[in-house]
Design an enzyme around this catalytic site. Structure first.
Site, PDB file in Angstrom:
ATOM      1  N   HIS A  17       0.815  -1.230  -0.108  1.00 52.50           N
ATOM      2  CA  HIS A  17       0.069   0.097   0.085  1.00 52.50           C
ATOM      3  C   HIS A  17       0.823   1.238   0.010  1.00 52.50           C
ATOM      4  CE1 HIS A  17      -2.671  -2.583   2.342  1.00 52.50           C
ATOM      5  NE2 HIS A  17      -3.442  -2.331   1.408  1.00 52.50           N
ATOM      6  N   LYS A  41     -17.397  -6.446   7.286  1.00 51.85           N
ATOM      7  CA  LYS A  41     -16.064  -7.323   7.770  1.00 51.85           C
ATOM      8  C   LYS A  41     -15.704  -7.042   9.380  1.00 51.85           C
ATOM      9  CE  LYS A  41     -13.467  -7.263   3.198  1.00 51.85           C
ATOM     10  NZ  LYS A  41     -12.263  -6.424   2.756  1.00 51.85           N
ATOM     11  N   ARG A  90      -2.299  -5.981  -7.978  1.00 52.41           N
ATOM     12  CA  ARG A  90      -1.140  -7.238  -7.881  1.00 52.41           C
ATOM     13  C   ARG A  90      -1.176  -8.183  -8.766  1.00 52.41           C
ATOM     14  NH1 ARG A  90      -2.889  -7.870  -1.811  1.00 52.41           N
ATOM     15  NH2 ARG A  90      -4.619  -7.549  -3.008  1.00 52.41           N
ATOM     16  N   SER A 129      -2.587  -7.750   3.347  1.00 50.77           N
ATOM     17  CA  SER A 129      -2.775  -7.432   4.610  1.00 50.77           C
ATOM     18  C   SER A 129      -3.111  -8.910   5.462  1.00 50.77           C
ATOM     19  CB  SER A 129      -3.909  -6.478   4.805  1.00 50.77           C
ATOM     20  OG  SER A 129      -3.705  -5.253   4.342  1.00 50.77           O
TER      21      SER A 129
HETATM   22  P1  ADP Z   1      -9.568  -4.227   0.000  1.00 52.06           P
HETATM   23  O1  ADP Z   1     -10.099  -2.603  -0.021  1.00 52.06           O
HETATM   24  O2  ADP Z   1      -9.866  -4.597  -1.257  1.00 52.06           O
HETATM   25  O3  ADP Z   1     -10.133  -4.814   1.151  1.00 52.06           O
HETATM   26  P2  ADP Z   1      -6.978  -3.594   0.857  1.00 52.06           P
HETATM   27  O4  ADP Z   1      -7.118  -2.618   1.742  1.00 52.06           O
HETATM   28  O5  ADP Z   1      -5.824  -4.474   1.420  1.00 52.06           O
HETATM   29  O6  ADP Z   1      -8.104  -4.168   0.209  1.00 52.06           O
HETATM   30  O7  ADP Z   1      -6.318  -2.636  -0.631  1.00 52.06           O
HETATM   31  C1  ADP Z   1      -6.742  -1.620  -1.032  1.00 52.06           C
HETATM   32  C2  ADP Z   1      -5.930  -1.217  -2.093  1.00 52.06           C
HETATM   33  O8  ADP Z   1      -4.552  -1.624  -2.382  1.00 52.06           O
HETATM   34  C3  ADP Z   1      -6.600  -2.351  -3.424  1.00 52.06           C
HETATM   35  O9  ADP Z   1      -6.507  -1.701  -4.598  1.00 52.06           O
HETATM   36  C4  ADP Z   1      -5.392  -3.444  -3.566  1.00 52.06           C
HETATM   37  O10 ADP Z   1      -5.561  -4.105  -4.694  1.00 52.06           O
HETATM   38  C5  ADP Z   1      -4.273  -2.548  -3.297  1.00 52.06           C
HETATM   39  N1  ADP Z   1      -2.938  -3.351  -2.617  1.00 52.06           N
HETATM   40  C6  ADP Z   1      -3.168  -4.170  -1.620  1.00 52.06           C
HETATM   41  N2  ADP Z   1      -2.033  -4.732  -1.500  1.00 52.06           N
HETATM   42  C7  ADP Z   1      -1.100  -4.428  -2.564  1.00 52.06           C
HETATM   43  C8  ADP Z   1       0.279  -4.507  -2.924  1.00 52.06           C
HETATM   44  N3  ADP Z   1       1.058  -5.556  -2.156  1.00 52.06           N
HETATM   45  N4  ADP Z   1       0.909  -3.858  -3.774  1.00 52.06           N
HETATM   46  C9  ADP Z   1      -0.076  -3.185  -4.745  1.00 52.06           C
HETATM   47  N5  ADP Z   1      -1.328  -2.856  -4.441  1.00 52.06           N
HETATM   48  C10 ADP Z   1      -1.974  -3.210  -3.421  1.00 52.06           C
END
Ligand code: ADP
Length: 162
Positions: A17, A41, A90, A129
């Site tokens: 992130h 969630k 990703r 995460s």
């Molecule tokens: P969500 O909002 O889908 O529950 P997250 O908070 O984990 O998921 O992720 C928010 C955004 O960050 C999403 O667009 C996800 O694809 C992206 N993201 C999560 N991990 C990574 C990573 N390792 N590299 C690039 N983008 C990521």
């Protein structure tokens, strides 16, 4: 002034992130990282904790603001007068899910909210995460995944003594 929102769960924020945040902050004048309060969630960290973690992790990037929202992203974006959402990609599995959300948001907002994708830096492509939480719950090494203070908070949640 170009502003964008990067919405997500960030439970907790990872280096994946943070890489997207840093790169998006170089494209936009202001980047608002907004934590989604998703009642469906059960997160490990509360919204307040996630906001606090994000503020600490991004404190050296002056044009990043941290906020939170609940409900539909399009309503939040309209209220804040934001027209671009940033998301990270990703793998191809992310793409299918993200494409559907992006198209839904564009349709529901009548074209007022568009989505911009940044592809992950290869060294973070494996990071999520949920995997970080799983590794931490077993006391594994997460130093390559999250900043040290986040790792400490994770071990504390799982009552792991390091
Ligand atoms: P969500 O909002 O889908 O529950 P997250 O908070 O984990 O998921 O992720 C928010 C955004 O960050 C999403 O667009 C996800 O694809 C992206 N993201 C999560 N991990 C990574 C990573 N390792 N590299 C690039 N983008 C990521």
């Amino acid at each position: 002034m170009k502003r964008a929102v990067y919405p997500g769960s960030f439970d907790p924020v990872t280096y994946g992130h943070l890489d997207i945040i840093r790169r998006a902050s170089e494209i936009f004048d202001v980047l608002i990282v907004s934590v989604l309060d998703n009642k469906a969630k059960t997160p490990l960290f509360s919204v307040e904790e996630r906001v606090k973690i994000l503020k600490e992790a991004t404190k050296d990037i002056p044009n990043v603001e941290v906020d939170s929202f609940s409900g539909l992203l399009i309503n939040y974006a309209a209220k804040k007068n934001l027209h671009i959402a940033v998301r990270g990609l990703r793998a191809i599995t992310d793409f299918e899910y993200e494409l559907q959300i992006a198209q839904t948001n564009r349709k529901l907002s009548e074209g007022k909210l568009d989505t911009m994708f940044l592809t992950t830096s290869l060294e973070y492509a494996y990071l999520s995460s949920s995997s970080v939480k799983e590794i931490a719950s077993f006391g594994g090494d997460i130093s390559q995944c999250v900043p040290d203070f986040v790792a400490e908070m994770l071990y504390e949640k799982y009552r792991i003594v390091h």
